[in-house]
Design a protein around this motif. Structure first.
Motif, mmCIF file in Angstrom:
data_model
loop_
_atom_site.group_PDB
_atom_site.id
_atom_site.type_symbol
_atom_site.label_atom_id
_atom_site.label_comp_id
_atom_site.label_asym_id
_atom_site.label_seq_id
_atom_site.Cartn_x
_atom_site.Cartn_y
_atom_site.Cartn_z
ATOM 1 N N ALA A 1 -14.382 6.034 -1.778
ATOM 2 C CA ALA A 1 -13.333 6.940 -2.232
ATOM 3 C C ALA A 1 -13.832 8.379 -2.145
ATOM 4 C CB ALA A 1 -12.937 6.607 -3.664
ATOM 5 N N SER B 1 -6.630 3.910 -8.746
ATOM 6 C CA SER B 1 -6.783 3.753 -7.288
ATOM 7 C C SER B 1 -7.865 2.715 -6.987
ATOM 8 C CB SER B 1 -7.080 5.087 -6.613
ATOM 9 O OG SER B 1 -8.409 5.479 -6.872
ATOM 10 N N LEU C 1 -8.710 11.316 -2.641
ATOM 11 C CA LEU C 1 -7.931 11.593 -3.852
ATOM 12 C C LEU C 1 -8.030 13.085 -4.134
ATOM 13 C CD1 LEU C 1 -9.028 8.589 -6.088
ATOM 14 C CD2 LEU C 1 -6.746 8.955 -5.139
ATOM 15 N N TYR D 1 -6.267 -0.560 -7.541
ATOM 16 C CA TYR D 1 -5.413 -0.901 -6.413
ATOM 17 C C TYR D 1 -6.253 -1.434 -5.237
ATOM 18 C CZ TYR D 1 -2.891 -0.739 -2.147
ATOM 19 O OH TYR D 1 -2.383 -1.115 -0.943
ATOM 20 N N THR E 1 -3.399 10.552 -2.479
ATOM 21 C CA THR E 1 -4.156 10.147 -1.290
ATOM 22 C C THR E 1 -3.419 10.646 -0.055
ATOM 23 O OG1 THR E 1 -5.170 8.192 -2.284
ATOM 24 C CG2 THR E 1 -4.856 8.148 0.096
ATOM 25 N N TYR F 1 2.026 1.633 -3.468
ATOM 26 C CA TYR F 1 0.957 2.198 -4.293
ATOM 27 C C TYR F 1 0.846 3.715 -4.088
ATOM 28 C CZ TYR F 1 -3.410 3.953 -5.848
ATOM 29 O OH TYR F 1 -4.348 4.755 -6.444
ATOM 30 N N SER G 1 0.837 -1.204 0.000
ATOM 31 C CA SER G 1 0.000 0.000 0.000
ATOM 32 C C SER G 1 0.874 1.257 0.000
ATOM 33 C CB SER G 1 -0.972 -0.007 1.181
ATOM 34 O OG SER G 1 -0.298 0.281 2.380
ATOM 35 N N GLN H 1 -6.523 8.100 -13.091
ATOM 36 C CA GLN H 1 -5.898 7.876 -11.784
ATOM 37 C C GLN H 1 -6.923 7.458 -10.737
ATOM 38 O OE1 GLN H 1 -2.911 7.295 -11.612
ATOM 39 N NE2 GLN H 1 -2.521 7.991 -13.702
ATOM 40 N N GLN I 1 1.218 7.012 -7.012
ATOM 41 C CA GLN I 1 0.160 7.941 -7.428
ATOM 42 C C GLN I 1 0.765 9.185 -8.066
ATOM 43 O OE1 GLN I 1 -2.045 8.567 -3.706
ATOM 44 N NE2 GLN I 1 -3.712 7.315 -4.504
#
Lengths: 249, 249, 249, 249
Positions: C193, C224, C242, C227, B237, B227, B224, C220, B231
């Motif tokens: 999200a 996410s 985000l 992911y 995030t 990840y 994580s 993107q 981004q």
């Protein structure tokens, strides 16, 4: 005032000329108040005003961030109010310095100093006060003993260049929550007030907004703290916010 | 690996045998990794494992809570990777000691020591690392430079007897938010991971739950974090939580 | 693609030309994708693009706010993928209408219509999809089945004149949390999200900011979500945000 | 009571036998109170009690979820208090049904019905009440007009099997925040109370805990609402929680 009641005090740390003085005046309507701050002159001026208006107040210059200074002060309170004095309300209103600067220009010593009032100070204050507040029977006293921490919006959201300030406000909120969970069942009401806006004091006079009531009146912070103190134990508020009506958030 | 890229490292503080090692292995697939922890032996063991598996790792025993120790370590990194080395990812995974005890039995020195890793340590780490991460152009490097703090549920909710632990976790969250707001516009991705559950390590083997996957796999924390690092800057995030499927919250 | 795998699909509701299309393209790299939206033409255009690029996509015009329309669509999916088709990922990306107006000028019917996509729609979608996702064994499939809701900052903070929009976003967050707690232990990964910023689509082209990467790239968001789908069940993320790097919050 | 003041009422929706009755009694110490609930008999019983104890109360059976029923009620209030009656305090205390069940066993109609009280009802109530509360001058009335919504912990955290309940509580919180931001600057104090614990009523008598004060006293909810009403506009509280001292959170 009967002898037995004279031994129950309200204790206000951070008794400066604005909010601290207002809180002190409010609680002095019900209890002898003991005021703590670094500066003896400020304390004396607030105490004098209270004493002249029918209340009973005394101030002890204290560095809350020092355990020994806090202990010394508690010895003086004992001398004055007897070895078994009780605390009906303990208010921790010591301000963290608001200091905005680029993170890379800050230095560790200064950073830690910004945190001391909320970390060391709050720790020392809570540790000294709580043993004289715990009340498992729920019997004595009109209102449950109350420990209130003054917080700020920065307890919920951290701004750029304000990591020390935010850390101190997040931290005080953490402490208030943890103590509420430990001492609530022991009959102590632990609260956290999120002050969201400029307080209307001499120091903020020059700053906008200049509309009436657009800054928070210190007397109203004091009233809200008094209200928290009067909540019976079946309905404790752990957190409330205070904000002028005109605030755009 | 071309010369210019060899100067871009991943830096992991708190490189212990569980999560820290997993994060180090993961970032070693892409960068030379520099590992910081107090114990040189632990570092050497993790580094050896990485070096034997095709990665490049080196460990420097560092006391993150000491500015001078952190500076010394950065001098050593300079020696090894050149004066203009860059940091692609800086992970602050230093644990606050989890120590539950009645508040009135705690003492100030011990309380402050519990906070040091998250306050002093995080401050020193971020101050040393950020100047080598800022990237206003957004041009260099495959992924935006990333500064990640390991947090915990105690960052959101403070339990009884845990005021120091909660204060440290609330505090690290405050710092991550404040830095995100200051350094995001400078191209640095600052994140905070809320680890909510036991991590599956040697140290927690004895603790329930014993069902498969009911503790958090260190390798998955590492994934994580990787990840987050990948981004692109149009979609950063700031905060995510990680929790086993079986968690009852 | 082996026969057994062909029966495991990804299902995307709210498959519009921006984020929905990007999510569909991303999941089409791994699964046949089924796209739902009101407008068949939009669906066909996205499906065509995916089919021409090596994926497999089909769109069914669906009114998510209607149980019968949702059921009809599921019958069609059954027809195409077999009665025992499974859902690897279900994405609920249906937008609440953003509509700011003085509260006293709003009317109840319109207010309720603004809420329908997030309340009725999300309810219908989750009820239809979950029975084909539950996976207590944890065995089948490379990744745990994943149900993702697209949310927004308005899920955390309600603005003036936006009570319907905020109610819908707070509401979808409530549903995602509740379902996570019920279906996590049944092996389903439920996520939310928080999209915090303008998404970079045709529709927002005219709006500032105009700097590169200052709006969120739909691809993107898709990455996410992918992911999240790949997280194994020992480390599920329930919520992430985000936000473009340049966002001033 | 002078004639002009007699036209300023307190309006309580959800005036059931527990909390609603307590709130009504409290506000009846200062204003004529108008009580709304579905059941006329319950209203009459509460009103009778208030009228016999020196207050002034009248109840109108109302289905808050119906605009026309709400409008009809407001016509009756006009008839009684004059076309220009004002509302000093409007309390929305209508309960969402607490109904826990597996998500897949719920049906849409029932789900929507669970939401109606908080969505339709709160919308209708706020729209009818606010025009008689707005007070930009800040002049009239001892206390700023106050609109209070009763909420619950489920407004902050959604439990398994409780998506409708949580959605309704998240939703009412969203509405209170949005209205606070729109109507605060117009002089209306909008608040949200997070009731965290069982309320001590006939209905909960059988449930633990049975220790004294371990359930929330309805009179204390009423006192806290009254306190909110008395806050002057320089220091409005938007949200507070209420919880028995013994609560383990």
């Amino acid at each position: 005032m009967p002898a037995s009641l004279s031994k129950t005090i309200a204790l206000i740390a951070g008794a400066g000329p604005g909010t601290g003085a207002a809180i002190s005046r409010r609680f002095a309507k019900a209890y002898p108040v003991v005021l703590l701050a670094r500066n003896q002159e400020t304390l004396d001026s607030i105490a004098k005003d209270i004493n002249q208006n029918g209340g009973s107040a005394i101030g002890f210059a204290t560095d809350a961030t020092s355990s020994s200074s806090m202990n010394e002060t508690f010895s003086k309170i004992e001398e004055k109010f007897g070895p078994d004095f009780r605390i009906a309300a303990a208010i921790y209103n010591v301000a963290a310095r608001f200091q905005k600067s680029p993170f890379l220009e800050q230095n560790l010593d200064d950073f830690m100093k910004q945190l001391d009032p909320t970390i060391k100070g709050a720790f020392n204050f809570a540790q000294a006060a709580l043993p004289r507040m715990i009340n498992p029977s729920g019997a004595a006293g009109e209102h449950p003993p109350t420990l209130i921490f003054t917080g700020a919006t920065a307890a919920l959201k951290a701004g750029s260049g304000l990591s020390a300030f935010a850390m101190s406000k997040f931290g005080i909120r953490a402490m208030s929550q943890s103590l509420a969970r430990e001492f609530g069942p022991q009959g102590v009401h632990v609260s956290h007030a999120v002050i969201d806006g400029l307080i209307d004091t001499e120091a903020t006079k020059a700053y906008p907004p200049h509309e009436p009531d657009a800054k928070i009146a210190p007397d109203q912070i004091a009233e809200s703290y008094w209200y928290l103190h009067t909540q019976p134990r079946s309905a404790f508020t752990q957190e409330l916010d205070l904000r002028p009506f005109s605030e755009t958030w």
